[in-house]
Design a protein around this motif. Structure first.
Motif, PDB file in Angstrom:
ATOM      1  N   ARG A  19       1.644  15.224 -13.359  1.00  0.00           N
ATOM      2  CA  ARG A  19       1.127  14.076 -12.623  1.00  0.00           C
ATOM      3  C   ARG A  19       0.091  14.502 -11.580  1.00  0.00           C
ATOM      4  NH1 ARG A  19       6.570  10.403 -11.905  1.00  0.00           N
ATOM      5  NH2 ARG A  19       5.096   8.913 -10.984  1.00  0.00           N
ATOM      6  N   TYR A  20       0.282  15.671 -10.970  1.00  0.00           N
ATOM      7  CA  TYR A  20      -0.734  16.201 -10.062  1.00  0.00           C
ATOM      8  C   TYR A  20      -2.051  16.424 -10.796  1.00  0.00           C
ATOM      9  CZ  TYR A  20       2.566  17.285  -6.247  1.00  0.00           C
ATOM     10  OH  TYR A  20       3.462  17.220  -5.213  1.00  0.00           O
ATOM     11  N   LEU A  59      -2.909  19.855  -4.143  1.00  0.00           N
ATOM     12  CA  LEU A  59      -2.295  19.514  -5.432  1.00  0.00           C
ATOM     13  C   LEU A  59      -2.381  20.688  -6.408  1.00  0.00           C
ATOM     14  CD1 LEU A  59      -3.522  15.827  -6.001  1.00  0.00           C
ATOM     15  CD2 LEU A  59      -1.378  16.639  -4.988  1.00  0.00           C
ATOM     16  N   PHE A  83       0.179   9.666  -3.228  1.00  0.00           N
ATOM     17  CA  PHE A  83      -0.720  10.811  -3.401  1.00  0.00           C
ATOM     18  C   PHE A  83      -2.115  10.325  -3.780  1.00  0.00           C
ATOM     19  CE2 PHE A  83       3.082  13.575  -4.001  1.00  0.00           C
ATOM     20  CZ  PHE A  83       2.743  14.524  -3.064  1.00  0.00           C
ATOM     21  N   PRO A  85      -5.821  12.149  -4.330  1.00  0.00           N
ATOM     22  CA  PRO A  85      -6.509  13.446  -4.315  1.00  0.00           C
ATOM     23  C   PRO A  85      -7.688  13.455  -3.348  1.00  0.00           C
ATOM     24  CG  PRO A  85      -6.998  12.256  -6.334  1.00  0.00           C
ATOM     25  CD  PRO A  85      -5.923  11.476  -5.638  1.00  0.00           C
ATOM     26  N   LEU A 119       5.005  10.290  -5.541  1.00  0.00           N
ATOM     27  CA  LEU A 119       4.177  10.008  -6.708  1.00  0.00           C
ATOM     28  C   LEU A 119       4.454   8.613  -7.242  1.00  0.00           C
ATOM     29  CD1 LEU A 119       4.380  13.455  -8.533  1.00  0.00           C
ATOM     30  CD2 LEU A 119       2.268  12.321  -7.818  1.00  0.00           C
ATOM     31  N   ASN A 171       0.120  23.498  -5.373  1.00  0.00           N
ATOM     32  CA  ASN A 171       1.498  23.162  -5.724  1.00  0.00           C
ATOM     33  C   ASN A 171       1.753  23.290  -7.221  1.00  0.00           C
ATOM     34  OD1 ASN A 171       2.234  22.630  -3.089  1.00  0.00           O
ATOM     35  ND2 ASN A 171       1.717  20.462  -3.201  1.00  0.00           N
ATOM     36  N   ALA A 172       0.769  22.872  -8.024  1.00  0.00           N
ATOM     37  CA  ALA A 172       0.926  22.964  -9.476  1.00  0.00           C
ATOM     38  C   ALA A 172       0.996  24.420  -9.932  1.00  0.00           C
ATOM     39  CB  ALA A 172      -0.233  22.242 -10.167  1.00  0.00           C
ATOM     40  N   SER A 198       8.516  14.833  -3.604  1.00  0.00           N
ATOM     41  CA  SER A 198       7.243  14.732  -4.328  1.00  0.00           C
ATOM     42  C   SER A 198       7.320  13.631  -5.378  1.00  0.00           C
ATOM     43  CB  SER A 198       6.902  16.071  -4.987  1.00  0.00           C
ATOM     44  OG  SER A 198       6.691  17.075  -4.015  1.00  0.00           O
TER      45      SER A 198
END
Length: 396
Positions: free
Chosen positions: A367-368, A290, A243, A245, A238, A293-294, A234
Motif C-alpha cells: 500500500r505504501y 514511505l 497517509f 505521500p 492507511l 519503511n517499505a 500503520s
C-alpha cells in the motif's frame, strides 16, 4: 657519597613501602611509607622479625619458608610479585602487592620487599560488586515488569477481540484495539527500553554477562512489541486515508547506505547485507518516509526468514524510465500455494512456523508503494529464497 645520598633520598620519599631483612628474617631497614602502612615507628620494627607484620597463618610459615629456601635454593616468592595481607600495629589487616628481590651485599644475602597498598583497589572492587548486584536486581525487576506488560497485552487483546467480535465489524475491532494498545503500552515500553539503556550506560565496561544478557532480552522483547504496535497503527492510518505521500528529491545511494548500516546492526550472526547501486544518477523524487519503511520491512523479513552466515542483496537502479529497488535473500521461501495471498492483511505463509510476525508487513509495503504510483513484484521458491522488486516511474 653523592650516589648514596641520592639513593637514600629516593627510598625515603618512595610512595610504596620498602623493607630489607637479613637471611634470618630480621628487619634491617624500613622507609617512612612502610612505617605509615604498618603504623609503626622505625625503632619499633628494626631488629624485629618480619613476621610481626604478618597475620596468621603467614606469620607462622615465614621462618620455615626462609629455612627451606636456604637449604634448597627453591624460590616460590623471590623474584615474583603476589597479593598478600599485612598486619598493622592496630591489629587491622590490609591487602598489598609484595615484590621481593635478593641482593648480595658485603658477603651476605639481603632481601628487599616492595609493598604497594591495595586497600583502595580492593575497596573499589567491592563497591563495583555491590553495584553489579544492585543492577542485576534492577534488571530482574524490569524484566518482571516487561513480562507483566506482555501478559497484559495478550490478555487485553483477547478480551477486546471477544468483546468487539460481537458488536462491530473487523475494521472497528482493529481501530479500538490499536487505540488501546497505543495509549496503554507505548509509554511503559519506552520507559522499559530507556531503563535497559541506562543500566548498560551506568555499568560501563564493568557490566557483568548476566546484566548484559537481561538487558539484551529486554531490548528484543520491547522491539518486538513496538513493531507489533507500529504495524497496527500503520494499517489503521492507511485505512483511514491519513497517509499522503510527500515527494522530495534525495540521493538514493546515501539513503540506502544509511538503511544498510542500521539494518546490519540487527542482523543475525554473520549475516551480511550487500548494497549496490546501478546507474549514472542517484537522485530520485519519492516519499523518503514511505520508501524507508517499505525497505526496512523487506530487509527485516529477509533477516528473519534467512539463517546465519547468509547474504542479503540490496540493490537500487536508476534508468531513464524507472527507479528500481530489489531485496533478495536465500531464506525459507514462500510456498506456491501461499503466494497469491501474500499481500493480504494478517496472512502468513504456513511454513513460517514459530517465527514471530503479525502478517501485516507486506500488506503495508504494497500500500505504501501504490501511494507513490509504484509496483511490487516478487519471485520465491521454498528453501531457495525470495526476491522483492519495487519499481517507480522516473520523475522528471
Amino acid at each position: 657519597m653523592e650516589n648514596s645520598a641520592l639513593l637514600k633520598a629516593i627510598i625515603e620519599n618512595a610512595i610504596d613501602g620498602i623493607i630489607t631483612i637479613d637471611n634470618k628474617g630480621t628487619i634491617e631497614t624500613i622507609n617512612p611509607s612502610g612505617c605509615q602502612l604498618f603504623e609503626y615507628d622505625q625503632s619499633e620494627v628494626i631488629g624485629q622479625n618480619i613476621s610481626m607484620l604478618m597475620p596468621p597463618p603467614d606469620r607462622d610459615q615465614h621462618d620455615n619458608y626462609l629455612l627451606n629456601y636456604h637449604q634448597t635454593s627453591k624460590k616460590s616468592i623471590i623474584g615474583t610479585g603476589r597479593e598478600v595481607t599485612g598486619l598493622r600495629k592496630s591489629g587491622a589487616v590490609f591487602p598489598f602487592r609484595l615484590g621481593i628481590s635478593e641482593v648480595q651485599f658485603s658477603g651476605r644475602k639481603i632481601y628487599t620487599g616492595f609493598i604497594h597498598d591495595l586497600s583502595r583497589e580492593k575497596h573499589a572492587e567491592e563497591k563495583l560488586k555491590e553495584y553489579a548486584i544492585h543492577l542485576e536486581d534492577q534488571v530482574q525487576q524490569r524484566t518482571r515488569l516487561l513480562n507483566e506488560t506482555v501478559t497484559a497485552l495478550g490478555e487485553a487483546k483477547e478480551k477486546v477481540s471477544k468483546l468487539l467480535e460481537k458488536e462491530m465489524e473487523l475494521g472497528q475491532l482493529k481501530s479500538r484495539f490499536v487505540s488501546m494498545a497505543s495509549h496503554e503500552f507505548r509509554t511503559p515500553l519506552s520507559a522499559i527500553q530507556l531503563s535497559s539503556i541506562l543500566i548498560e550506560k551506568y555499568s560501563g565496561d564493568s557490566i557483568s554477562p548476566n546484566i548484559s544478557r537481561h538487558t539484551a532480552k529486554i531490548k528484543v522483547l520491547v522491539a518486538h512489541l513496538t513493531g507489533v504496535l507500529n504495524d497496527f497503527l500503520s494499517l489503521e492510518r492507511l485505512e483511514a486515508g491519513e497517509f499522503k505521500p510527500v515527494l522530495t528529491e534525495f540521493d538514493i545511494v546515501k539513503f540506502s547506505e544509511e538503511i544498510t548500516e542500521d539494518m546490519q546492526l540487527i542482523s543475525k550472526q554473520n549475516q551480511q547485507i550487500i548494497y549496490q547501486h546501478t546507474g549514472t544518477s542517484a537522485t530520485v523524487n519519492l516519499d523518503q518516509s514511505l520508501l524507508r519503511n517499505a525497505i526496512i520491512n523487506l530487509i527485516s523479513n529477509a533477516i528473519k526468514y534467512s539463517g546465519e552466515n547468509t547474504f542479503i542483496e540490496f540493490n537500487t537502479e536508476i534508468t531513464p524510465a524507472l527507479v528500481t529497488v530489489c531485496i533478495k535473500d536465500n531464506g525459507i521461501g514462500i510456498p506456491k500455494e501461499d503466494q497469491k495471498h501474500l499481500f493480504e492483511a494478517f496472512f502468513r505463509a504456513h511454513n513460517t512456523g514459530t517465527i514471530p510476525g503479525t502478517g501485516l508487513g507486506l500488506n503495508i509495503v504494497s500500500r505504501y508503494i501504490k501511494l507513490m504510483d509504484g509496483q511490487v513484484k516478487f519471485t520465491s521458491n521454498v528453501n531457495q529464497g525470495t526476491s522483492f522488486t519495487l519499481s517507480f516511474p522516473k520523475q522528471p
